[in-house]
Structure formats: C-alpha cells, structure tokens
Design an enzyme around this catalytic site. Structure first.
Site, short mmCIF file in Angstrom:
data_model
loop_
_atom_site.label_atom_id
_atom_site.label_comp_id
_atom_site.label_asym_id
_atom_site.label_seq_id
_atom_site.Cartn_x
_atom_site.Cartn_y
_atom_site.Cartn_z
N ASP A 78 1.09 23.40 23.23
CA ASP A 78 -0.23 23.95 23.49
C ASP A 78 -0.23 24.54 24.91
OD1 ASP A 78 -2.95 24.48 23.25
OD2 ASP A 78 -3.56 22.44 23.67
N LYS A 90 0.93 26.99 19.73
CA LYS A 90 -0.28 27.79 20.04
C LYS A 90 0.07 28.68 21.22
CE LYS A 90 -3.73 24.25 18.98
NZ LYS A 90 -4.77 23.42 19.61
N ARG A 128 -3.65 11.49 10.53
CA ARG A 128 -2.21 11.73 10.69
C ARG A 128 -1.51 11.75 9.33
NH1 ARG A 128 -0.90 11.36 16.23
NH2 ARG A 128 -1.95 9.75 17.42
#
Ligand code: 5GP
Ligand code: MG
Length: 192
Positions: free
Chosen positions: A111, A139, A173
């Site tokens: 990220d 990302k 999860r």
C-alpha cells in the site's frame, strides 16, 4: 468454486468481489511457476509477514517447486481508524538465520510501502545472499515511500479490501475471495 446457494460466512457483508476465488487460484499457480523459475536451483528462505499473508503463503508455497525454509515475522499495525500514525514496527522478528540465504519476503498487500521497506531494511542488515519480495495485491497509487515488489499477484485500485487473509478488525480473513466491504460496515472508513 464458491456456491451462490451456500456462501461462506461473511459473504453477505461484501459490496463487491474484486478478485474471485478462481482468479486467485489461477494467479497463485502462475506466480509459483514464475518464482520457481526465478530462483533456479537455489533453496529459498521465505519470510512471511503475518497475519495478513497466511492464506496466500500457504497456497503459494505449495506451487513453488524448490526447497523452502519458512519463517514468519509480525509487524505492528501502525494505523488507527483514520490514518497512519507513524512507523511500522517489528513485534516478532525472525527465528532462523538468513545470512547468505536467498530470501523471498511475502506480504498480503503493498500500500504505502512503509511495511515492506522497514522489513527489507531489517533483512538486509542480516547479510542475506539476496532479497526479493512478493505481494498478492499492489495498490500502486498509494505509495508514500519508493518501493516496488518483484512479484505481484494483482494490481488493484485504491480501495479497502478484505478476504483471503486480509482483515477488517481481524474478521473476514477466511473469505476465499477478495472484495469490498459494504459501506455501513466500515465505520468510519478506515485506513486513511
Ligand atoms: P503499507 O505499509 O504498505 O501501507 O501497508 C501494508 C499493510 O497495510 C498490509 O500488510 C496490510 O496489513 C495493511 N493494508 C493496506 N491496505 C489494506 C487493505 O485494503 N485491506 C486490508 N485488510 N489491509 C490493508
Ligand atoms: Mg499486514
């Protein structure tokens, strides 16, 4: 394939599926082959960042046709509900020796890049023969530090995802796919 008639617990909380179970299976198989080729005959020392990468690592390692040693490290979540609050810290470090070893560091998602750069720096101090990184999701638009992974499962948009190891407050999860949570369940919208 997941049956629509009998969805896993948590499915109903998803707004949208971003990566389906079958897409994950196909991509993980290919990544395994890529990694098998990239490492030649070398033994690989895998360092998995838990908890997020648990499911990915369990599936991926069985697709890598090389001898593997496995260790896990735990990195503190350095975020609160709304934004980044400093630097990620290693709360449980390595227990095996990685000097002169070929290391493959695996995380669930790249990220801002802070987590992986902190961990790569730690690993480099331990004199490995080489360090490469692998993430399931990337990302790209969110980077705050300059960092790219060597192996990427799927590039995704800037949106908060759960499933296949990725959690929201330790839940979801175990979803076999990756998706977006319904807006009312992200209260307030986290990770910003
Ligand atoms: P970074 O340090 O690169 O900003 O963030 C990496 C860590 O943040 C990941 O290991 C993961 O735990 C968490 N993270 C980042 N984006 C998401 C997301 O969309 N969903 C979830 N569940 N965790 C995320
Ligand atoms: Mg994580």
């Amino acid at each position: 394939m997941t049956s629509i008639m009998n969805p896993p617990a948590g499915y109903q909380d998803l707004d949208k599926i971003i990566v389906s179970e079958s897409m994950i299976k196909r991509r993980v198989r290919k990544l395994g082959a890529e990694i098998t080729g990239a490492f030649g005959e070398e033994e690989i020392t895998v360092v998995a960042i838990i908890n997020g990468s648990l499911f990915f690592v369990a599936d991926l390692l069985r697709e890598i046709r090389r001898p593997i040693r496995l260790d896990c490290i735990r990195v503190s979540s350095y975020r609160n509900e709304t934004r980044s609050i400093g630097k990620p810290e290693i709360v449980h470090s390595l227990t095996i020796d990685i000097a002169n070893r070929h290391v493959l560091l695996i995380d669930d998602i790249l990220d801002t890049g802070k987590t992986l750069s902190v961990v790569v720096n730690l690993i480099k101090k331990l004199n490995p023969a080489s360090v490469r990184t692998c993430v399931l999701l990337d990302k790209k638009g969110r980077r705050e530090v300059d960092f790219e992974a060597d192996f990427v499962g799927f590039p995704i948009e800037d949106q908060f995802v759960v499933g296949y190891g990725l959690d929201f407050a330790e839940r979801y999860r175990n979803l076999p796919c990756i998706g977006l949570l319904k807006a009312h369940l992200q209260n307030p919208p986290e990770w910003r």
